[in-house]
Design a protein around this motif. Structure first.
Motif, PDB file in Angstrom:
ATOM      1  N   GLU A   1       0.835  -1.285  -0.088  1.00 20.09           N
ATOM      2  CA  GLU A   1       0.080  -0.058  -0.209  1.00 20.09           C
ATOM      3  C   GLU A   1       1.093   1.088   0.073  1.00 20.09           C
ATOM      4  O   GLU A   1       0.289   2.144  -0.761  1.00 20.09           O
ATOM      5  CB  GLU A   1      -1.096  -0.223   0.901  1.00 20.09           C
TER       6      GLU A   1
ATOM      7  N   ASP B   1       2.054   1.701  -4.082  1.00 22.44           N
ATOM      8  CA  ASP B   1       1.225   2.470  -4.672  1.00 22.44           C
ATOM      9  C   ASP B   1       0.748   3.588  -4.511  1.00 22.44           C
ATOM     10  O   ASP B   1       0.729   4.115  -5.313  1.00 22.44           O
ATOM     11  CB  ASP B   1       0.102   1.368  -4.012  1.00 22.44           C
ATOM     12  N   ILE B   2       1.109   4.066  -2.914  1.00 19.70           N
ATOM     13  CA  ILE B   2       0.996   6.039  -2.544  1.00 19.70           C
ATOM     14  C   ILE B   2       2.229   6.947  -4.406  1.00 19.70           C
ATOM     15  O   ILE B   2       1.628   7.093  -4.079  1.00 19.70           O
ATOM     16  CB  ILE B   2       0.976   5.997  -1.180  1.00 19.70           C
TER      17      ILE B   2
ATOM     18  N   LYS C   1       4.678   5.446  -6.428  1.00 19.07           N
ATOM     19  CA  LYS C   1       3.896   5.083  -7.234  1.00 19.07           C
ATOM     20  C   LYS C   1       3.502   5.690  -7.813  1.00 19.07           C
ATOM     21  O   LYS C   1       3.328   6.334  -9.181  1.00 19.07           O
ATOM     22  CB  LYS C   1       3.374   3.908  -7.662  1.00 19.07           C
ATOM     23  N   LYS C   2       1.496   6.382  -7.796  1.00 19.61           N
ATOM     24  CA  LYS C   2       0.731   7.520  -8.298  1.00 19.61           C
ATOM     25  C   LYS C   2       1.499   8.348  -7.776  1.00 19.61           C
ATOM     26  O   LYS C   2       1.696   9.411  -8.991  1.00 19.61           O
ATOM     27  CB  LYS C   2      -0.050   7.292  -7.095  1.00 19.61           C
ATOM     28  N   LYS C   3       2.570   8.681  -7.038  1.00 16.68           N
ATOM     29  CA  LYS C   3       3.459  10.339  -7.529  1.00 16.68           C
ATOM     30  C   LYS C   3       4.418  10.257  -7.751  1.00 16.68           C
ATOM     31  O   LYS C   3       4.022  11.401  -9.090  1.00 16.68           O
ATOM     32  CB  LYS C   3       3.807  10.656  -6.172  1.00 16.68           C
TER      33      LYS C   3
ATOM     34  N   TYR D   1       1.971   8.860 -11.635  1.00 20.15           N
ATOM     35  CA  TYR D   1       1.785   9.732 -12.218  1.00 20.15           C
ATOM     36  C   TYR D   1       1.019  10.520 -11.863  1.00 20.15           C
ATOM     37  O   TYR D   1       0.606  11.885 -12.207  1.00 20.15           O
ATOM     38  CB  TYR D   1      -0.044   8.980 -12.279  1.00 20.15           C
TER      39      TYR D   1
ATOM     40  N   LYS E   1       0.218  12.352  -8.961  1.00 16.20           N
ATOM     41  CA  LYS E   1      -1.013  12.450  -7.892  1.00 16.20           C
ATOM     42  C   LYS E   1      -0.055  13.027  -6.811  1.00 16.20           C
ATOM     43  O   LYS E   1       1.073  12.964  -6.280  1.00 16.20           O
ATOM     44  CB  LYS E   1      -1.777  10.805  -7.785  1.00 16.20           C
TER      45      LYS E   1
ATOM     46  N   MET F   1       0.623  13.165  -2.856  1.00 18.48           N
ATOM     47  CA  MET F   1       0.899  12.131  -1.654  1.00 18.48           C
ATOM     48  C   MET F   1       0.156  12.778  -0.587  1.00 18.48           C
ATOM     49  O   MET F   1       0.188  13.905  -0.156  1.00 18.48           O
ATOM     50  CB  MET F   1       2.223  11.723  -0.832  1.00 18.48           C
TER      51      MET F   1
END
Length: 164
Positions: free
Chosen positions: A71, A74-75, A77-79, A82, A84, A86
């Protein structure tokens, strides 16, 4: 949102002074929480309470660490991938969940090995010793990373080199 189990953390456990009965109470509360969110089965709960040194305790701790670290990954990775943002609270929540399972795993290993000095500080110090062998200049080197002296690195852990 911070999970309710964080309020259950016992100061004595953090100082490695938890008694068997307070440990059992701590784990009972944690397992009740896990059941409420569907992470632990009733069979695992029964087995765990009857034998805290069981394989169930070990697998619960290891899978819990793996799940929570996934988890966190995943946080991040998204930053990174993508762009995004955090959320600090979400990141701290998942890191706290990981640390809970790390505490459970550490306690299990101490119990199984009958070795009281297995703790976060000792593990960090041993790892630093291993890295000092690998990187004597205290600086990462791609060459040294690819050409390690594994036998010399393992000597750092020789006092603990036994099956449990």
């Amino acid at each position: 949102m911070i999970h309710s189990w964080m309020s259950l953390r016992n100061t004595d456990m953090e100082n490695d002074k938890m008694t068997p009965s307070s440990y059992r109470d701590y784990i009972e509360e944690r397992v009740k929480y896990c059941l409420s969110v569907g992470k632990v089965t009733k069979d695992m709960q029964e087995e765990f309470f009857n034998n805290p040194r069981s394989s169930i305790a070990l697998i619960m701790a290891v899978l819990g660490m793996q799940t929570e670290l996934g988890e966190v990954i995943d946080i991040v990775k998204k930053k990174v991938l993508y762009g995004k943002p955090m959320n600090l609270g979400e990141l701290m929540e998942e890191m706290g969940d990981f640390l809970y399972f790390w505490d459970l795993f550490s306690h299990y290993i101490r119990e199984l090995s009958c070795c009281d000095d297995v703790n976060d500080i000792m593990i960090r110090e041993l790892n630093k010793g291993k890295l000092k062998v690998r990187y004597p200049e205290d600086e990462f080197s791609l060459h040294r990373s690819n050409n390690r002296d594994l036998e010399k690195e393992r000597k750092v852990f020789e006092n603990y080199d036994r099956n449990i």
